[in-house]
Each structure stands twice: as C-alpha cells, then as structure tokens.
Design an enzyme around this catalytic site. Structure first.
Site, PDB file in Angstrom:
ATOM      1  N   TYR A 139     -26.693  22.724 -12.486  1.00  0.00           N
ATOM      2  CA  TYR A 139     -26.875  21.498 -11.695  1.00  0.00           C
ATOM      3  C   TYR A 139     -26.460  21.634 -10.229  1.00  0.00           C
ATOM      4  CZ  TYR A 139     -28.331  18.411 -15.478  1.00  0.00           C
ATOM      5  OH  TYR A 139     -29.049  17.800 -16.479  1.00  0.00           O
ATOM      6  N   LYS A 196     -24.433  29.421 -25.231  1.00  0.00           N
ATOM      7  CA  LYS A 196     -25.535  30.315 -25.587  1.00  0.00           C
ATOM      8  C   LYS A 196     -25.107  31.715 -25.170  1.00  0.00           C
ATOM      9  CE  LYS A 196     -29.608  31.239 -27.124  1.00  0.00           C
ATOM     10  NZ  LYS A 196     -29.890  31.235 -28.564  1.00  0.00           N
ATOM     11  N   ASP A 229     -28.497  26.200 -29.947  1.00  0.00           N
ATOM     12  CA  ASP A 229     -29.697  26.003 -30.778  1.00  0.00           C
ATOM     13  C   ASP A 229     -29.299  25.618 -32.209  1.00  0.00           C
ATOM     14  OD1 ASP A 229     -28.647  28.567 -30.944  1.00  0.00           O
ATOM     15  OD2 ASP A 229     -30.572  29.612 -30.966  1.00  0.00           O
ATOM     16  N   ASP A 253     -26.357  17.632 -21.236  1.00  0.00           N
ATOM     17  CA  ASP A 253     -27.427  16.679 -20.947  1.00  0.00           C
ATOM     18  C   ASP A 253     -28.393  16.613 -22.123  1.00  0.00           C
ATOM     19  OD1 ASP A 253     -29.106  14.945 -19.386  1.00  0.00           O
ATOM     20  OD2 ASP A 253     -30.448  16.665 -19.112  1.00  0.00           O
ATOM     21  N   ASP A 257     -29.024  13.401 -25.370  1.00  0.00           N
ATOM     22  CA  ASP A 257     -30.227  12.615 -25.687  1.00  0.00           C
ATOM     23  C   ASP A 257     -30.538  12.760 -27.185  1.00  0.00           C
ATOM     24  OD1 ASP A 257     -30.597  11.845 -22.986  1.00  0.00           O
ATOM     25  OD2 ASP A 257     -32.777  12.047 -23.147  1.00  0.00           O
TER      26      ASP A 257
HETATM   27  C1  IPM Z   1     -28.240  12.069 -17.277  1.00  0.00           C
HETATM   28  C2  IPM Z   1     -29.535  12.290 -16.513  1.00  0.00           C
HETATM   29  C3  IPM Z   1     -29.289  13.087 -15.233  1.00  0.00           C
HETATM   30  C4  IPM Z   1     -28.720  14.429 -15.658  1.00  0.00           C
HETATM   31  C5  IPM Z   1     -30.529  13.258 -14.349  1.00  0.00           C
HETATM   32  C6  IPM Z   1     -31.079  11.940 -13.902  1.00  0.00           C
HETATM   33  C7  IPM Z   1     -30.255  14.138 -13.163  1.00  0.00           C
HETATM   34  O1  IPM Z   1     -30.490  12.890 -17.334  1.00  0.00           O
HETATM   35  O2  IPM Z   1     -27.311  11.483 -16.716  1.00  0.00           O
HETATM   36  O3  IPM Z   1     -28.162  12.436 -18.454  1.00  0.00           O
HETATM   37  O4  IPM Z   1     -29.485  15.347 -15.982  1.00  0.00           O
HETATM   38  O5  IPM Z   1     -27.506  14.568 -15.653  1.00  0.00           O
HETATM   39 MN    MN Z   2     -29.868  13.054 -19.404  1.00  0.00          MN
END
Ligand code: IPM
Ligand code: MN
Ligand code: NAD
Length: 360
Positions: A139, A196, A229, A253, A257
């Site tokens: 990042y 990884k 993974d 990140d 999700d």
């Molecule tokens: C998150 C988002 C951000 C990240 C993006 C918007 C840069 O996906 O906060 O999870 O990748 O950190």
């Molecule tokens: Mn995210």
C-alpha cells in the site's frame, strides 16, 4: 476549556462519498441517542469537494485532526467521476499512513445464524478479529512504471515490510488477546499469523522471524500460522477455529471482505484504525457502493457498529454496549435493510436502532 467541555469527546465526522453520506448520519444519530458526551464536527472531504476545488485534504488537515479531536468517524471514499481515486488515496490512506494508525482492527462477529451463508453455523462459531497492518506493505505505492505503452513496459509494485512495522502489529495481536475476551466471555488465547512466506520469502521471512520471537514473550497465548490461501479455505470450511488473526496490509484487506461474508455481508462489518494513545479513525469496512448510493438501500449497521467500536475506544463502554444490543435486536426482529433480509430503507433501519437505544 472548562471542566465540562474537557470531559466531552470531540469527534470529527467525514462521511465521504456514495453510501458514506447515508450511513454515517445514521451512526451519528445513534451515538446521540445513547446520550454519550460527544461533540461532532463535520468535514466535507471527499469526491464532491475534490471535483469542486481540487482539494482532497486541506493544508495541515491531519495535524488538525490529531490536535483537535479524540476520534474520527469516516464513511467511504470512491466515486466513478474520480477515475484515479486520488482523493481516496490522499484522504483515507493519508489518515492511515500520516497519522500512523498502524492497527486496522476488524472484528468478525456473526449476530444471528440467519445472516451466515454457511450451514449449521451459530453466532458463537464466528467471533474472531483480523488485525491488519495498516501503514506499509504494497500500500505504500512504492515502485514505478517504465517504458509505458511499449511492448517493453515494466510495472513494479514494491512490498515494503519494516522490522518496526511488523513487530508492532504482531505485538498488538498478542496484547489484543490479553486485553479482550470473546462475546461469550471466554478468553482470546490464539494468535494466528497469516502470510505467503512459501512464495514471498523475503517479506515472509521477516514476518516469520518476528512472530516467533514475539510469541516467545507470550507463552500463555497459542501461536499459530497459516498461509493466506489455506486460511481462505479454512475460513469458509470452519470459522470456529479462529480467534485473533494478524496479517499484512493487502492480505488483511482481502480476507476481511471474505470474513464480512460470514457476518451477513459488507453492510455488517465494522473497523477501527488505531494507534494506541493517538487520535484514531473508525470506518465501516465497506466502500461507497456507487450502484446503490442515494437510494436509501445501504445497510447502516456496519457504520453503526463502527460507532459502537469508537465509543468503546473512547472509554464509553456502556453507550457502546447499548448500541450493540440494539443492532442485535434489530437483526433478530428483521428490522433491517434488504441485503440482510429485512424490508427497511437505510433511514428507517437507523431510526429503529435510534428508537431502541433511546429507550434503554
Ligand atoms: C478498505 C478499502 C481500502 C483498502 C481501499 C479503498 C483503498 O478496500 O478499507 O478495506 O484497500 O484498504
Ligand atoms: Mn477493502
Ligand atoms: P463496496 O464495498 O462499495 O461494495 C461491494 C458490494 O457490497 C456492492 O455490491 C455493494 O452494493 C455492497 N455493499 C457495500 N456496502 C453495503 C452496505 N452498507 N449495504 C448494502 N450493500 C453494501 O466495494 P466496491 O464496489 O469494490 O467499491 C466501490 C467504491 O468504494 C470504489 O471506489 C472503492 O475503491 C471504494 N472503497 C472504499 C472503501 C473505503 O473508503 N473504506 C472501502 C472499499 C471500497
């Protein structure tokens, strides 16, 4: 400053773009309904402002946030009109990096079995936390593009891992275990580092060595490791096994999700961007969801649970618990938006929680 105002907490509110504009006002109303001693100041940082005057973060903006506020409540950044996403980078990643908010704390809690896509999984089975390194990794955007547009084009994206950065997030994970319990009161006693290192040997090697070293200082906490993974597969096969997961910026990140999927989707996931002792920032895990923005459809609970997290961080445990209890009740009674099975709009779902909180 008189004694009264000195105990009130000052919160900067940055709703940002898209559904951030819809869910954050609901979160603010819920905080107000708890009666918490909090004063809010709104900021218009986001795509609209950027398109208007080219400003993403006004000069001195981060220093101002640190100096004048106890916490920051943020919505989301991302707007189809800003193709470069430069404002998200400068505002959101700007706060994380420049304010050195190194621990991205993302709790993964299932409130009701009906919200989990896995069969036979109960709320007690999904109660873990992902601690995501938040200030380095891929990042940092170090790298470059050479010979762009030619057949010889080269794109380099560096993965920056510092001893200091890796050590502090790993240490944070062990400390987190010591200081927190699960929702049912049982101890957090497993710290799992995810990497990884079988393919990315240089960065992985550092993570492995530091994890081994720091874990030696916490013999009462079980130290575990999984490749990212394999972890993804296990998260879906058997989420019961997880307690505290610590990982780098990008893996954190991605897996959060996936983990949001276990909780009912992105509309339910909360997070805090924390540097102990400094002004920290709280935001739902989801983005600006442009396709549903402005339609009163977005689930406000991720933002509302984020508000609860922020209040707990500010020492307002009772107010925080009130909010969590009200959201739990809303989920149980299906007083929710459509993404998690209800039929309410964003505003009505928020208002239902406000009502329950203000009657507690
Ligand atoms: C998150 C988002 C951000 C990240 C993006 C918007 C840069 O996906 O906060 O999870 O990748 O950190
Ligand atoms: Mn995210
Ligand atoms: P997203 O989180 O905005 O949406 C992903 C999916 O989840 C969409 O189907 C969306 O409708 C749904 N969703 C998200 N939040 C929801 C909610 N509260 N209620 C109901 N449904 C919800 O991710 P994306 O589509 O990949 O990205 C959209 C924009 O947001 C992009 O510009 C991206 O860069 C940005 N983004 C910002 C942040 C942030 O500011 N923290 C986080 C992630 C994405």
């Amino acid at each position: 400053m008189d004694s009264q105002s000195s105990v009130r907490k000052r919160v900067a509110v940055i709703p940002g773009d898209g559904i951030g504009q819809e869910v954050i006002p609901q979160a603010v109303k819920v905080i107000q309904a708890t009666g918490a001693a909090v004063d809010f100041t709104d900021f218009d940082w986001g795509a609209e402002r950027y398109l208007r005057d080219g400003v993403t973060v006004p000069p001195g903006g981060f220093a101002m946030l640190e100096r004048d506020f106890d916490a920051i409540l943020v919505g989301a950044f991302g707007d189809p009109r800003v193709k470069t996403n430069i404002h998200a980078k400068e505002i959101l990643l700007g706060m994380r990096f420049q304010m050195d908010l190194y621990a991205n704390v993302r709790p993964v809690r299932l409130l009701d079995a009906a919200l989990c896509p896995l069969k036979g999984v109960e709320p007690k089975d999904v109660d873990f936390v992902v601690l995501r390194e938040n200030t380095e990794g891929v990042y940092t955007d170090a790298g470059g593009v050479f010979k762009q547009g030619t057949p010889d084009e080269i794109a380099i994206q560096e993965d920056i891992n510092t001893r200091k950065g890796v050590e502090r997030i790993i240490r944070y994970a062990f400390e987190y275990c010591e200081r927190h319990t699960k929702a049912d009161g049982s101890p957090r006693n497993k710290a799992l580092m995810c990497d990884k290192s079988n393919a990315m040997t240089h960065a992985g090697g550092l993570w492995q060595r530091v994890f081994k070293e720091v874990s030696g200082e916490y013999p009462q906490i079980k130290a575990q490791h999984m490749y990212v993974d394999a972890l993804c597969m296990q998260m879906v096969r058997d989420p019961r096994q997880f307690d505290v997961i610590v990982t780098n910026n990008m893996f954190g990140d991605i897996i959060t999700d996936l983990a949001a999927g276990l909780q009912g989707g992105l509309g339910m996931a909360a997070s805090g961007n924390i540097h102990p002792g400094k002004t920290s920032m709280f935001e739902p895990v989801h983005g600006s969801a442009p396709l549903i923005a402005g339609k009163d459809q977005a689930n406000p609970f991720g933002a509302i649970l984020t508000a609860a997290m922020m209040l707990a961080h500010l020492g307002m445990a009772a107010e925080s618990s009130k909010i969590e209890a009200a959201v739990l009740e809303a989920v149980r009674q299906k007083k929710t938006t459509q993404d998690i099975g209800g039929s309410l709009g964003t505003r009505a779902a928020g208002a239902w929680v406000v009502d329950v909180v203000s009657r507690q």
